[in-house]
Design a protein around this motif. Structure first.
Motif, short mmCIF file in Angstrom:
data_model
loop_
_atom_site.label_atom_id
_atom_site.label_comp_id
_atom_site.label_asym_id
_atom_site.label_seq_id
_atom_site.Cartn_x
_atom_site.Cartn_y
_atom_site.Cartn_z
N GLU A 85 10.18 -63.53 74.07
CA GLU A 85 9.40 -62.42 74.60
C GLU A 85 7.90 -62.55 74.35
N SER A 86 7.49 -63.42 73.43
CA SER A 86 6.08 -63.49 73.06
C SER A 86 5.76 -64.85 72.48
N MET A 87 4.48 -65.23 72.55
CA MET A 87 4.03 -66.48 71.92
C MET A 87 2.51 -66.51 71.91
N PHE A 88 1.96 -66.95 70.80
CA PHE A 88 0.52 -67.11 70.64
C PHE A 88 0.01 -68.29 71.47
N ALA A 89 -1.22 -68.16 71.98
CA ALA A 89 -1.91 -69.26 72.66
C ALA A 89 -1.08 -69.82 73.81
N THR A 90 -0.61 -68.92 74.65
CA THR A 90 0.31 -69.34 75.71
C THR A 90 -0.28 -70.44 76.57
N GLU A 91 -1.52 -70.28 77.00
CA GLU A 91 -2.10 -71.27 77.90
C GLU A 91 -2.13 -72.66 77.28
N MET A 92 -2.54 -72.72 76.01
CA MET A 92 -2.63 -74.01 75.34
C MET A 92 -1.25 -74.57 74.98
N ALA A 93 -0.42 -73.72 74.39
CA ALA A 93 0.88 -74.18 73.90
C ALA A 93 1.82 -74.54 75.04
N GLU A 94 1.91 -73.67 76.04
CA GLU A 94 2.87 -73.95 77.10
C GLU A 94 2.51 -75.19 77.88
N THR A 95 1.20 -75.49 77.99
CA THR A 95 0.80 -76.70 78.70
C THR A 95 1.32 -77.93 77.98
N THR A 96 1.09 -77.98 76.67
CA THR A 96 1.57 -79.12 75.90
C THR A 96 3.09 -79.20 75.93
N MET A 97 3.75 -78.09 75.72
CA MET A 97 5.21 -78.09 75.70
C MET A 97 5.78 -78.49 77.06
N SER A 98 5.16 -78.02 78.12
CA SER A 98 5.64 -78.37 79.47
C SER A 98 5.45 -79.85 79.75
N HIS A 99 4.39 -80.47 79.19
CA HIS A 99 4.23 -81.92 79.34
C HIS A 99 5.47 -82.65 78.85
N TYR A 100 6.02 -82.16 77.73
CA TYR A 100 7.21 -82.81 77.17
C TYR A 100 8.46 -82.44 77.96
N TYR A 101 8.61 -81.16 78.28
CA TYR A 101 9.81 -80.72 78.99
C TYR A 101 9.95 -81.37 80.36
N ASP A 102 8.83 -81.74 80.97
CA ASP A 102 8.87 -82.38 82.29
C ASP A 102 9.67 -83.68 82.28
N HIS A 103 9.86 -84.26 81.09
CA HIS A 103 10.59 -85.52 80.98
C HIS A 103 12.07 -85.30 80.64
N LEU A 104 12.49 -84.03 80.59
CA LEU A 104 13.86 -83.72 80.20
C LEU A 104 14.55 -82.97 81.34
N GLU A 105 15.52 -83.60 81.94
CA GLU A 105 16.22 -83.00 83.09
C GLU A 105 16.91 -81.70 82.70
N GLY A 106 16.60 -80.65 83.43
CA GLY A 106 17.25 -79.36 83.21
C GLY A 106 16.60 -78.51 82.15
N VAL A 107 15.53 -79.01 81.52
CA VAL A 107 14.83 -78.25 80.48
C VAL A 107 13.50 -77.77 81.06
N ASP A 108 13.38 -76.47 81.22
CA ASP A 108 12.19 -75.93 81.87
C ASP A 108 12.03 -74.48 81.44
N TYR A 109 10.80 -73.98 81.54
CA TYR A 109 10.58 -72.58 81.27
C TYR A 109 9.25 -72.14 81.84
N GLU A 110 9.19 -70.93 82.36
CA GLU A 110 7.96 -70.34 82.85
C GLU A 110 7.41 -69.41 81.77
N TRP A 111 6.19 -69.70 81.30
CA TRP A 111 5.65 -69.01 80.14
C TRP A 111 4.65 -67.92 80.48
#
Length: 395
Positions: A85-111
């Protein structure tokens, strides 16, 4: 880093949760084992972790309050991203995390619609807004924030949901006085085991940890002798002030879980900063003159690594740094790391520090806007195996 929630955020996540889109595979249900600190029984169970002690749960939480991204990454890894439901520094954190998740089939999230609890005043009212079943945050740390006292912390725990977090293990720093007697320090993967027990996902945890253990074993088996390892620093460069925010590499704490196993020689090992980080100027950097500069937050929108390198190269002092001269200034990830982040950042750091042992780091020619594609035979862990462990596929 100031994303606030939107009015439809709660509805969207619960809708997805009801469809089972983000909840992970049901194939794991009923076959989940126990993990240290967990005592499961039909209908209720307890998980023990400092500084909270034993925390009871009637069922796995369907909604969680988080502040720092390591807990959000854990929820994703355990197949419960829809609970966040919540997370600090969404813009910064989700960008980095999404870089990694993009390499994992079926692992995704809209932040984008998550509440940023540190945007403005962090207050009990902010926490109540999420209506979370559990708060993956350290009550010891919360007690140090303005607007909070022990009575408000207890009120949240009793009226809404328990606290479950451990902040000071990040660097093994001293907790506030009222919590020191019951405080313990945990490594990242010990902490992940505890959170997995909260979600009743110990089997999934063990599958992911096995992948991590294999990656670390590969790293340790192939490290060069200590005397042949490069000197390195982890910093964030501020061109505006001509200074570097600095962080250690090898000291205890889960914020160093991606650099400590790599065993590079910390050029600032003897520096003792009163805070969790320090600041140094060019003169100090030149005295240390590290072989490698790992630029923290380098995969976030906050820092364009092409621009960072150009700024360092345009300064007379920066031009003298060996890492600048030898093109060994690299984008690094985030210290607020969960298990998925840790795996990618271990791989990234191993290649940046030891290209002869682990293959050349391809770099981020787009200024750090993505995690590059690594040749399959040069990867330190199997992407599909990790994706299957997270999603429950291939059972």
């Amino acid at each position: 880093m100031h994303d606030a929630t939107t009015g439809d955020g709660w509805t969207r996540r619960n809708y997805l949760r009801s469809l089972g889109v983000l909840a992970g595979s049901a194939s794991l249900a009923g076959c989940l084992g126990e993990t240290p600190g967990s005592e499961s029984s039909e209908g209720s169970y307890s998980v023990s972790m400092a500084p909270m002690g034993e925390v009871e749960f009637d069922a796995p939480p369907e909604s969680v309050f988080t502040i720092y991204p390591q807990y959000a990454d854990m929820a994703v890894a355990l197949g419960h991203s829809g609970a966040i439901e919540s997370m600090f520094a969404t813009e910064m954190a989700e960008t980095t995390m999404s870089h990694y998740y993009d390499h994992l089939e079926g692992v995704d999230y809209e932040w984008g619609d998550l509440l940023n609890p540190l945007d403005g005043s962090f207050s009990p009212e902010t926490v109540y807004t999420t209506a979370a079943d559990v708060h993956l945050a350290d009550p010891a740390w919360v007690s140090t924030q303005s607007n909070w006292d022990q009575s408000r912390i207890d009120e949240i725990r009793n009226q809404q949901g328990p606290w479950f977090g451990n902040f000071y293990s990040g660097t093994n720093a001293q907790p506030p006085e009222g919590y020191r007697d019951q405080y313990e320090y945990y490594g990242l993967w010990e902490l992940f085991a505890k959170v997995a027990a909260v979600f009743d996902e110990s089997e999934r945890y063990r599958a992911i940890k096995s992948i991590r253990d294999d990656a670390v074993a590969t790293i340790e088996e192939n490290l060069p002798p200590e005397e042949e390892r490069p000197t390195a620093v982890r910093v964030t460069y501020s061109a505006q002030n001509d200074q570097f925010f600095t962080y250690h590499l090898n000291k205890p704490g889960y914020w160093l879980a991606d650099t400590r196993p790599l065993g590079a020689t910390d050029a600032f090992a003897d520096q003792d900063w009163e805070q969790l980080w320090g600041t140094v100027d060019y003169e100090t950097m030149l005295e240390a003159d590290p072989d490698v500069i790992l630029h923290l937050w380098g995969l976030t929108p906050r820092h364009d690594m092409t621009q960072v390198r150009n700024q360092l190269d345009s300064e007379a002092s920066g031009q003298k740094l060996s890492a600048v001269q030898n093109d060994r200034v690299y984008a690094a990830g985030m210290r607020y790391q969960g298990p998925i982040m840790n795996l990618f950042q271990l791989e990234m750091g191993a290649k940046q520090l030891y290209p002869e042992q682990f293959g050349e780091w391809p770099g981020t020619p787009d200024g750090g806007a993505s995690y590059p594609e690594i040749p399959e035979d040069e990867r330190l862990f199997d992407r599909q195996e990790l994706a299957n462990a997270i999603t429950g596929s291939g059972e």
